[in-house]
Design a protein around this motif. Sequence first.
Motif, PDB file in Angstrom:
ATOM      1  N   LYS A   1       2.730   2.444 -11.739  1.00 17.61           N
ATOM      2  CA  LYS A   1       2.483   3.738 -10.922  1.00 17.61           C
ATOM      3  C   LYS A   1       1.306   4.271 -11.599  1.00 17.61           C
ATOM      4  O   LYS A   1       0.515   4.949 -10.974  1.00 17.61           O
ATOM      5  CB  LYS A   1       3.628   4.624 -10.869  1.00 17.61           C
ATOM      6  CG  LYS A   1       4.918   4.175  -9.746  1.00 17.61           C
ATOM      7  CD  LYS A   1       4.890   4.705  -8.495  1.00 17.61           C
ATOM      8  CE  LYS A   1       5.975   4.714  -7.855  1.00 17.61           C
ATOM      9  NZ  LYS A   1       5.774   5.122  -6.516  1.00 17.61           N
TER      10      LYS A   1
ATOM     11  N   ALA B   1       6.074  -7.124  -7.227  1.00 15.81           N
ATOM     12  CA  ALA B   1       6.523  -5.714  -6.744  1.00 15.81           C
ATOM     13  C   ALA B   1       5.386  -4.994  -6.262  1.00 15.81           C
ATOM     14  O   ALA B   1       4.296  -4.861  -6.906  1.00 15.81           O
ATOM     15  CB  ALA B   1       7.271  -4.958  -8.034  1.00 15.81           C
ATOM     16  N   SER B   2       5.727  -4.186  -5.240  1.00  7.56           N
ATOM     17  CA  SER B   2       4.693  -3.236  -4.678  1.00  7.56           C
ATOM     18  C   SER B   2       5.283  -2.330  -3.603  1.00  7.56           C
ATOM     19  O   SER B   2       6.304  -2.547  -3.371  1.00  7.56           O
ATOM     20  CB  SER B   2       3.635  -4.088  -3.815  1.00  7.56           C
ATOM     21  OG  SER B   2       2.604  -3.437  -3.373  1.00  7.56           O
ATOM     22  N   ASP B   3       4.739  -1.169  -3.568  1.00  6.91           N
ATOM     23  CA  ASP B   3       5.214   0.016  -2.630  1.00  6.91           C
ATOM     24  C   ASP B   3       4.432  -0.410  -1.496  1.00  6.91           C
ATOM     25  O   ASP B   3       4.852   0.503  -0.247  1.00  6.91           O
ATOM     26  CB  ASP B   3       4.663   1.215  -3.056  1.00  6.91           C
ATOM     27  CG  ASP B   3       5.535   1.694  -4.460  1.00  6.91           C
ATOM     28  OD1 ASP B   3       6.613   1.158  -4.559  1.00  6.91           O
ATOM     29  OD2 ASP B   3       5.139   2.572  -5.278  1.00  6.91           O
ATOM     30  N   ASP B   4       3.684  -1.505  -1.333  1.00 17.32           N
ATOM     31  CA  ASP B   4       2.828  -1.698   0.133  1.00 17.32           C
ATOM     32  C   ASP B   4       3.424  -3.168   0.503  1.00 17.32           C
ATOM     33  O   ASP B   4       3.101  -4.153  -0.211  1.00 17.32           O
ATOM     34  CB  ASP B   4       1.354  -1.700  -0.305  1.00 17.32           C
ATOM     35  CG  ASP B   4       0.598  -1.934   1.052  1.00 17.32           C
ATOM     36  OD1 ASP B   4       0.967  -2.913   1.713  1.00 17.32           O
ATOM     37  OD2 ASP B   4      -0.101  -1.369   1.057  1.00 17.32           O
ATOM     38  N   ASP B   5       4.357  -3.272   1.395  1.00 21.73           N
ATOM     39  CA  ASP B   5       4.563  -4.629   2.141  1.00 21.73           C
ATOM     40  C   ASP B   5       3.893  -5.489   2.221  1.00 21.73           C
ATOM     41  O   ASP B   5       3.707  -6.798   2.035  1.00 21.73           O
ATOM     42  CB  ASP B   5       5.649  -4.445   3.044  1.00 21.73           C
ATOM     43  CG  ASP B   5       6.976  -3.708   2.749  1.00 21.73           C
ATOM     44  OD1 ASP B   5       7.377  -3.650   1.228  1.00 21.73           O
ATOM     45  OD2 ASP B   5       7.707  -3.104   3.516  1.00 21.73           O
TER      46      ASP B   5
ATOM     47  N   LYS C   1       9.766 -11.636  -4.396  1.00 18.85           N
ATOM     48  CA  LYS C   1       9.348  -9.904  -4.183  1.00 18.85           C
ATOM     49  C   LYS C   1      10.585  -9.184  -4.892  1.00 18.85           C
ATOM     50  O   LYS C   1      11.994  -9.489  -4.325  1.00 18.85           O
ATOM     51  CB  LYS C   1       9.303  -9.887  -2.877  1.00 18.85           C
ATOM     52  CG  LYS C   1       7.948 -10.632  -2.424  1.00 18.85           C
ATOM     53  CD  LYS C   1       7.779 -10.228  -0.957  1.00 18.85           C
ATOM     54  CE  LYS C   1       6.264 -11.167  -0.648  1.00 18.85           C
ATOM     55  NZ  LYS C   1       6.542 -11.948   0.799  1.00 18.85           N
TER      56      LYS C   1
ATOM     57  N   GLY D   1      10.605  -5.915  -4.467  1.00 17.57           N
ATOM     58  CA  GLY D   1      10.867  -4.545  -3.859  1.00 17.57           C
ATOM     59  C   GLY D   1       9.940  -3.638  -4.531  1.00 17.57           C
ATOM     60  O   GLY D   1       8.598  -4.223  -4.928  1.00 17.57           O
ATOM     61  N   GLY D   2       9.883  -2.470  -4.359  1.00 11.24           N
ATOM     62  CA  GLY D   2       9.047  -1.292  -4.956  1.00 11.24           C
ATOM     63  C   GLY D   2       8.854  -1.371  -6.269  1.00 11.24           C
ATOM     64  O   GLY D   2       9.674  -1.753  -7.086  1.00 11.24           O
TER      65      GLY D   2
ATOM     66  N   SER E   1       9.034   1.245  -8.449  1.00  8.53           N
ATOM     67  CA  SER E   1      10.137   1.993  -9.025  1.00  8.53           C
ATOM     68  C   SER E   1      11.574   1.539  -8.928  1.00  8.53           C
ATOM     69  O   SER E   1      12.354   2.005  -9.254  1.00  8.53           O
ATOM     70  CB  SER E   1      10.038   3.610  -8.509  1.00  8.53           C
ATOM     71  OG  SER E   1       9.012   4.011  -8.889  1.00  8.53           O
ATOM     72  N   GLU E   2      11.586   0.351  -8.019  1.00  7.45           N
ATOM     73  CA  GLU E   2      12.909  -0.315  -7.780  1.00  7.45           C
ATOM     74  C   GLU E   2      12.906  -1.568  -8.686  1.00  7.45           C
ATOM     75  O   GLU E   2      13.197  -1.567  -9.761  1.00  7.45           O
ATOM     76  CB  GLU E   2      13.206  -0.516  -6.107  1.00  7.45           C
ATOM     77  CG  GLU E   2      12.861   0.892  -5.674  1.00  7.45           C
ATOM     78  CD  GLU E   2      12.610   0.659  -4.074  1.00  7.45           C
ATOM     79  OE1 GLU E   2      12.175  -0.531  -3.570  1.00  7.45           O
ATOM     80  OE2 GLU E   2      12.632   1.666  -3.465  1.00  7.45           O
TER      81      GLU E   2
END
Length: 217
Positions: free
Chosen positions: A125, A164-168, A187, A189-190, A192-193
């Motif tokens: 992040k 991991a990404s906040d953008d699928d 994958k 997930g996000g 922060s997850e």
Amino acid sequence: MVVGRRSDPAPTQDRRSTMSYAIIGFGNIGRALAKAFARNGIEVTVATTRDPESFAAAAAAIGPKVIAKTLAEAVKADVIFLAVRFEAHPDVAKALPTWQGKTVVDVTNAYGVPPEELGGQPSSKFVARAFRRARLVKGFNHLGAAVLAQDPALHGGRRVVFLASDDDEAAAQIGTLAENLGFAPIKLGGLSEGGLLVQARGKSWGHLIFKDLVQFD
């Protein structure tokens, strides 16, 4: 070695011919990534903050499609692997005023960086803030360079890389690339997850870092 089994079919779309790739950083991890591209005949630019003539011969020795260029030239690529020391990422980020339209794969590890210096955020992040408007994917960072450099085809299976990404959409894009490089993407997930499993925090490693898994079809 831990063994897993995949149940989903591999992606059928191959975008190698339409996407351009670059690796920023030509240390052990950068060279390991370059070997993966060379092994599969996929052209990739490699760059550092140094004159490309200083490492052009080493790049060419990996394969004819591994091309040394300046940092300014390399960041024109669609997909950029950030394979520098974590502390060096702000210098790379300054190469462009905006990273809109780019996918940045964060291969850094922020081990030893005090969490308070990151404002309590996951390291990726923090990296994403420097690369303004980029689509950021955390990946390819959990394996040591010697393992990452090896052919990922093992015992009839494929070595796993975590993403991991906040953008699928970006995660899917890099998942397809990982498949094209011979790896089995998983994958998380996000950022922060599940992504926390592959991010160092202070002097502790994420639980999946250094885990060498193989996935079987």
